[in-house]
Design a protein around this motif. Structure first.
Motif, PDB file in Angstrom:
ATOM      1  N   GLY A   1      -1.884   4.605  -5.179  1.00 51.22           N
ATOM      2  CA  GLY A   1      -0.971   4.330  -4.073  1.00 51.22           C
ATOM      3  C   GLY A   1      -1.686   3.749  -2.872  1.00 51.22           C
ATOM      4  O   GLY A   1      -1.209   2.801  -2.243  1.00 51.22           O
ATOM      5  N   ARG A   2      -2.848   4.295  -2.574  1.00 49.53           N
ATOM      6  CA  ARG A   2      -3.632   3.779  -1.446  1.00 49.53           C
ATOM      7  C   ARG A   2      -4.021   2.322  -1.694  1.00 49.53           C
ATOM      8  O   ARG A   2      -3.946   1.487  -0.793  1.00 49.53           O
ATOM      9  N   GLY A   3      -4.412   2.027  -2.923  1.00 49.18           N
ATOM     10  CA  GLY A   3      -4.778   0.652  -3.272  1.00 49.18           C
ATOM     11  C   GLY A   3      -3.607  -0.303  -3.120  1.00 49.18           C
ATOM     12  O   GLY A   3      -3.751  -1.392  -2.562  1.00 49.18           O
ATOM     13  N   GLU A   4      -2.431   0.101  -3.591  1.00 45.23           N
ATOM     14  CA  GLU A   4      -1.245  -0.748  -3.463  1.00 45.23           C
ATOM     15  C   GLU A   4      -0.886  -0.948  -1.992  1.00 45.23           C
ATOM     16  O   GLU A   4      -0.520  -2.052  -1.581  1.00 45.23           O
ATOM     17  N   HIS A   5      -0.978   0.109  -1.221  1.00 45.84           N
ATOM     18  CA  HIS A   5      -0.676   0.040   0.209  1.00 45.84           C
ATOM     19  C   HIS A   5      -1.598  -0.967   0.899  1.00 45.84           C
ATOM     20  O   HIS A   5      -1.138  -1.838   1.645  1.00 45.84           O
ATOM     21  N   LEU A   6      -2.885  -0.867   0.630  1.00 42.27           N
ATOM     22  CA  LEU A   6      -3.843  -1.776   1.263  1.00 42.27           C
ATOM     23  C   LEU A   6      -3.686  -3.216   0.779  1.00 42.27           C
ATOM     24  O   LEU A   6      -3.832  -4.159   1.563  1.00 42.27           O
ATOM     25  N   THR A   7      -3.356  -3.382  -0.495  1.00 46.12           N
ATOM     26  CA  THR A   7      -3.108  -4.727  -1.020  1.00 46.12           C
ATOM     27  C   THR A   7      -1.920  -5.360  -0.313  1.00 46.12           C
ATOM     28  O   THR A   7      -1.965  -6.524   0.075  1.00 46.12           O
ATOM     29  N   GLY A   8      -0.877  -4.572  -0.124  1.00 47.03           N
ATOM     30  CA  GLY A   8       0.295  -5.070   0.586  1.00 47.03           C
ATOM     31  C   GLY A   8      -0.015  -5.457   2.019  1.00 47.03           C
ATOM     32  O   GLY A   8       0.452  -6.489   2.513  1.00 47.03           O
ATOM     33  N   LYS A   9      -0.836  -4.640   2.685  1.00 44.05           N
ATOM     34  CA  LYS A   9      -1.219  -4.951   4.064  1.00 44.05           C
ATOM     35  C   LYS A   9      -2.032  -6.242   4.131  1.00 44.05           C
ATOM     36  O   LYS A   9      -1.822  -7.074   5.015  1.00 44.05           O
ATOM     37  N   ALA A  10      -2.949  -6.415   3.191  1.00 46.46           N
ATOM     38  CA  ALA A  10      -3.786  -7.619   3.176  1.00 46.46           C
ATOM     39  C   ALA A  10      -2.934  -8.858   2.911  1.00 46.46           C
ATOM     40  O   ALA A  10      -3.115  -9.895   3.557  1.00 46.46           O
ATOM     41  N   ARG A  11      -1.994  -8.759   1.990  1.00 47.78           N
ATOM     42  CA  ARG A  11      -1.135  -9.906   1.676  1.00 47.78           C
ATOM     43  C   ARG A  11      -0.224 -10.253   2.846  1.00 47.78           C
ATOM     44  O   ARG A  11       0.018 -11.416   3.123  1.00 47.78           O
ATOM     45  N   GLU A  12       0.265  -9.218   3.534  1.00 44.41           N
ATOM     46  CA  GLU A  12       1.101  -9.472   4.708  1.00 44.41           C
ATOM     47  C   GLU A  12       0.286 -10.184   5.794  1.00 44.41           C
ATOM     48  O   GLU A  12       0.763 -11.146   6.417  1.00 44.41           O
ATOM     49  N   ALA A  13      -0.940  -9.735   6.004  1.00 44.49           N
ATOM     50  CA  ALA A  13      -1.806 -10.381   6.999  1.00 44.49           C
ATOM     51  C   ALA A  13      -2.091 -11.833   6.617  1.00 44.49           C
ATOM     52  O   ALA A  13      -2.098 -12.712   7.479  1.00 44.49           O
ATOM     53  N   ALA A  14      -2.308 -12.078   5.340  1.00 38.38           N
ATOM     54  CA  ALA A  14      -2.560 -13.443   4.874  1.00 38.38           C
ATOM     55  C   ALA A  14      -1.329 -14.326   5.099  1.00 38.38           C
ATOM     56  O   ALA A  14      -1.454 -15.482   5.517  1.00 38.38           O
ATOM     57  N   GLU A  15      -0.153 -13.791   4.847  1.00 35.35           N
ATOM     58  CA  GLU A  15       1.084 -14.545   5.080  1.00 35.35           C
ATOM     59  C   GLU A  15       1.262 -14.858   6.565  1.00 35.35           C
ATOM     60  O   GLU A  15       1.660 -15.963   6.928  1.00 35.35           O
ATOM     61  N   LYS A  16       0.952 -13.890   7.420  1.00 38.57           N
ATOM     62  CA  LYS A  16       1.060 -14.117   8.863  1.00 38.57           C
ATOM     63  C   LYS A  16       0.088 -15.207   9.307  1.00 38.57           C
ATOM     64  O   LYS A  16       0.433 -16.069  10.113  1.00 38.57           O
ATOM     65  N   ALA A  17      -1.126 -15.176   8.781  1.00 38.40           N
ATOM     66  CA  ALA A  17      -2.121 -16.197   9.126  1.00 38.40           C
ATOM     67  C   ALA A  17      -1.664 -17.573   8.637  1.00 38.40           C
ATOM     68  O   ALA A  17      -1.809 -18.569   9.347  1.00 38.40           O
TER      69      ALA A  17
END
Length: 58
Positions: free
Chosen positions: A32-48
């Motif tokens: 779950g922690r891994g999925e959570h962090l993956t989602g955060k990283a992908r969201e940041a990449a989309e924002k960038a």
């Protein structure tokens, strides 16, 4: 992946992480922690990417 899907992955991961903590299942907690962090990283990449598109007009 869209920002919405990335956010959904974060939420799903956080739920799994919490469930793992509540049940003492370290494997589920880590997953779950891994999925959570993956989602955060992908969201940041989309924002960038959105910022770059706005700045450079693409």
């Amino acid at each position: 992946m869209s920002k919405g899907k990335a956010k959904a992955k974060q939420i799903k991961g956080k739920i799994k992480e919490t469930l793992g903590k509540a049940t003492g299942d370290k494997s589920t907690e880590r997953e779950g922690r891994g999925e959570h962090l993956t989602g955060k990283a992908r969201e940041a990449a989309e924002k960038a990417a959105d910022k770059a598109r706005k700045r450079f007009g693409h």
